[in-house]
Design an enzyme around this catalytic site. Structure first.
Site, PDB file in Angstrom:
ATOM      1  CE  LYS A 136      -4.406  -1.661   1.673  1.00  0.00           C
ATOM      2  NZ  LYS A 136      -5.342  -1.718   2.791  1.00  0.00           N
ATOM      3  CE  LYS A 147      -5.878  -9.101  -2.882  1.00  0.00           C
ATOM      4  NZ  LYS A 147      -5.742  -8.564  -1.524  1.00  0.00           N
ATOM      5  CE  LYS A 150     -15.461  -0.609  -6.558  1.00  0.00           C
ATOM      6  NZ  LYS A 150     -16.065   0.441  -5.784  1.00  0.00           N
TER       7      LYS A 150
HETATM    8  P1  TYM Z   1     -11.206  -7.095   2.455  1.00  0.00           P
HETATM    9  O1  TYM Z   1     -12.358  -6.172   2.534  1.00  0.00           O
HETATM   10  O2  TYM Z   1     -10.061  -6.731   1.578  1.00  0.00           O
HETATM   11  O3  TYM Z   1     -11.694  -8.518   1.955  1.00  0.00           O
HETATM   12  C1  TYM Z   1     -12.739  -9.245   2.602  1.00  0.00           C
HETATM   13  C2  TYM Z   1     -12.384 -10.718   2.637  1.00  0.00           C
HETATM   14  O4  TYM Z   1     -12.200 -11.229   1.304  1.00  0.00           O
HETATM   15  C3  TYM Z   1     -10.931 -11.871   1.196  1.00  0.00           C
HETATM   16  N1  TYM Z   1     -10.413 -11.668  -0.165  1.00  0.00           N
HETATM   17  C4  TYM Z   1     -10.055 -12.659  -1.000  1.00  0.00           C
HETATM   18  N2  TYM Z   1     -10.039 -13.984  -0.849  1.00  0.00           N
HETATM   19  C5  TYM Z   1      -9.616 -14.723  -1.903  1.00  0.00           C
HETATM   20  N3  TYM Z   1      -9.230 -14.203  -3.090  1.00  0.00           N
HETATM   21  C6  TYM Z   1      -9.216 -12.871  -3.290  1.00  0.00           C
HETATM   22  N4  TYM Z   1      -8.847 -12.365  -4.460  1.00  0.00           N
HETATM   23  C7  TYM Z   1      -9.643 -12.020  -2.210  1.00  0.00           C
HETATM   24  N5  TYM Z   1      -9.772 -10.682  -2.054  1.00  0.00           N
HETATM   25  C8  TYM Z   1     -10.241 -10.478  -0.798  1.00  0.00           C
HETATM   26  C9  TYM Z   1     -10.064 -11.206   2.251  1.00  0.00           C
HETATM   27  O5  TYM Z   1      -8.988 -12.045   2.639  1.00  0.00           O
HETATM   28  C10 TYM Z   1     -11.053 -10.972   3.369  1.00  0.00           C
HETATM   29  O6  TYM Z   1     -11.193 -12.110   4.181  1.00  0.00           O
HETATM   30  N6  TYM Z   1      -8.658  -6.163   6.627  1.00  0.00           N
HETATM   31  C11 TYM Z   1      -9.757  -6.945   6.095  1.00  0.00           C
HETATM   32  C12 TYM Z   1     -11.078  -6.718   6.823  1.00  0.00           C
HETATM   33  C13 TYM Z   1     -11.023  -6.840   8.305  1.00  0.00           C
HETATM   34  C14 TYM Z   1     -10.977  -8.036   9.075  1.00  0.00           C
HETATM   35  C15 TYM Z   1     -10.957  -7.620  10.435  1.00  0.00           C
HETATM   36  C16 TYM Z   1     -10.955  -9.382   8.737  1.00  0.00           C
HETATM   37  C17 TYM Z   1     -11.012  -5.812   9.192  1.00  0.00           C
HETATM   38  N7  TYM Z   1     -10.984  -6.275  10.482  1.00  0.00           N
HETATM   39  C18 TYM Z   1     -10.892  -8.567  11.470  1.00  0.00           C
HETATM   40  C19 TYM Z   1     -10.897 -10.320   9.770  1.00  0.00           C
HETATM   41  C20 TYM Z   1     -10.870  -9.906  11.118  1.00  0.00           C
HETATM   42  C21 TYM Z   1      -9.947  -6.571   4.638  1.00  0.00           C
HETATM   43  O7  TYM Z   1      -9.554  -5.530   4.197  1.00  0.00           O
HETATM   44  O8  TYM Z   1     -10.689  -7.445   3.909  1.00  0.00           O
END
Ligand code: TYM
Length: 326
Positions: free
Chosen positions: A112, A192, A195
Site C-alpha cells: 500500500k 489477486k 475491486k
Molecule cells: P477485504 O475487505 O479486503 O476482503 C474481505 C475478505 O475477502 C478476502 N479476499 C479474497 N479472498 C480470496 N481471493 C481474493 N482475491 C480475495 N480478495 C479479498 C479477504 O482475505 C477478506 O477475508 N482487513 C480486512 C477486513 C477486516 C478483518 C478484520 C478481517 C477488518 N478487520 C478482522 C478479519 C478480522 C480486509 O480488508 O478485507
C-alpha cells in the site's frame, strides 16, 4: 457455549467472487455452529483515498450484498465498525504494545505504501492493530478470511500473547480459518482479484456481464490458436471451474484443453453458465433490498447495539487490567 467467530469486509460497495470464495462463503457456513459477528469495516476503508459522500452508499450496498449471500442478520450480528466506538478505543491501547517494526514488516503495508505514495498515512501502518481490536473486542476465536489477511492475524496472536503476559490472561488466541479458495486471481490471470484492479466478477454481476468479462479473460498464454493444446494448470479459467463446475465438467475441460478438443471460448461458456447458476439467486435477492435502504440501516443499527453490549464489557475489563480505571 458456542465459540465466537469474527470477520470483516471493507465497504467497497461491491463484493466479488474472490471475497465470496475466500471468505464470505465460510462466514455463512459457520452460522449454524458458531456465534458469529460480522462487520463492515469503514474505519479501515478510510486509510486510502475515498469520497465521503459515496461511503455511506457503499456501506449500505455492501450490507445488502452480504445479506443476499446468506449473512442472515437474524442469526448473526451484522454491524458497521464505526458505530461501535470501542474499536478505536481498544486500538489505541493495543498500539502501545505493538512494535513499529512489526507493522513495518507487513506485506500489505509495504504494497500500500507503494500504491499510495501521495498519502502514506499512519492509518495504513496501524491498520492491522485496528483489525486486532476488531477481533479482541469480542474475544473471537475463529477468523474466516482469505490468504491476504493471514499475516495480520499472526500479528493479532502476537498482540494477544503480549497483552496476556503483561496484564494477565484476557484474550484467547484467534485461529485463522482460510476460505475454500483463499487466493482467487483476477481476470488478468495474474494479480489477486480486487475491486481496485478492476479485474473482478461481482457477486451480483448480470448474466451478460459475466460473459462479457469472461470472454476477454486471460487463459493459458501459450495457447495461441484454437488447435493448440493448452495447459489447464496455468489457466485461471480452469482454476475457476474448480469452484463453479461439476466434477465431470472439470474433467471434460481438463482433457479437452490438453488435447485441443475444447477451445477457450467453449470452456469459458461452460464456466459462465455455471457461474451464473451460483450468482443468479444472490443477484436476485440483492435486488429485493433495493429501495429498502431504511430497513437495511435499521438492521445495521440493531446489530451495532448488540455488538456494543459485548464491546463495553470487554473494555471495562481491559481498562481495569491496564490500570486506567480508578
Ligand atoms: P477485504 O475487505 O479486503 O476482503 C474481505 C475478505 O475477502 C478476502 N479476499 C479474497 N479472498 C480470496 N481471493 C481474493 N482475491 C480475495 N480478495 C479479498 C479477504 O482475505 C477478506 O477475508 N482487513 C480486512 C477486513 C477486516 C478483518 C478484520 C478481517 C477488518 N478487520 C478482522 C478479519 C478480522 C480486509 O480488508 O478485507
Amino acid at each position: 457455549m458456542k465459540k465466537r467467530v469474527f470477520s470483516g469486509i471493507q465497504p467497497t460497495g461491491i463484493i466479488h467472487i474472490g471475497n465470496y470464495l475466500g471468505a464470505i462463503k465460510r462466514w455463512v457456513d459457520l452460522i449454524e455452529e458458531y456465534d458469529c459477528i460480522y462487520s463492515i469495516v469503514d474505519y479501515h476503508a478510510i486509510t486510502v483515498s475515498y469520497d465521503p459522500k459515496e461511503l455511506p452508499i457503499r456501506i449500505i450496498e455492501s450490507a445488502k450484498i452480504l445479506m443476499a449471500a446468506g449473512v442472515d442478520p437474524d442469526r448473526v450480528i451484522l454491524f458497521v465498525q464505526s458505530s461501535v466506538s470501542e474499536h478505536t478505543e481498544l486500538e489505541w491501547i493495543l498500539n502501545t504494545i505493538t512494535p513499529v517494526g512489526d507493522l513495518e514488516r507487513m506485506t500489505q503495508y509495504k504494497d500500500k505504501r507503494q500504491q499510495n505514495v501521495e498519502n502514506i498515512n499512519t492509518g495504513l501502518l496501524t491498520y492491522p492493530v485496528l483489525m486486532a481490536s476488531d477481533i479482541l473486542l469480542y474475544k473471537a476465536e475463529v477468523i474466516p478470511v482469505g490468504e491476504d489477511q493471514k499475516q495480520h492475524l499472526e500479528l493479532t496472536r502476537e498482540i494477544v500473547r503480549k497483552f496476556n503476559r503483561r496484564f494477565g490472561n484476557t484474550f484467547p488466541e484467534p485461529q485463522t480459518l482460510l476460505g475454500v479458495a483463499p487466493r482467487i486471481k483476477g481476470l488478468d490471470g495474474n494479480a489477486k482479484m480486487s475491486k481496485s484492479l478492476n479485474n473482478y466478477i461481482a457477486l451480483i454481476e448480470e448474466k451478460e456481464d459475466i460473459w462479457n468479462k469472461l470472454r476477454i479473460a486471460v487463459t493459458d498464454p501459450a495457447r495461441k490458436r484454437r488447435n493448440d493444446p493448452g495447459n489447464p494448470e496455468v489457466c485461471n479459467i480452469y482454476s475457476l471451474h474448480k469452484y463453479f463446475s461439476s466434477e465431470e465438467e472439470i474433467e471434460k475441460v481438463n482433457k479437452g484443453c490438453r488435447n485441443a478438443e475444447i477451445g477457450c471460448v467453449e470452456c469459458k461458456k461452460i464456466l459462465a453458465e455455471n457461474m451464473d447458476r451460483v450468482i443468479a439467486p444472490i443477484r436476485e435477492k440483492k435486488k429485493s433490498f433495493d429501495g429498502k435502504e431504511n430497513l437495511v440501516r435499521e438492521i445495521l443499527y440493531s446489530g451495532a447495539e448488540q455488538a456494543r453490549k459485548i464491546a463495553v464489557q470487554t473494555m471495562e475489563e481491559v481498562r481495569e487490567k491496564i490500570g486506567v480505571k480508578f
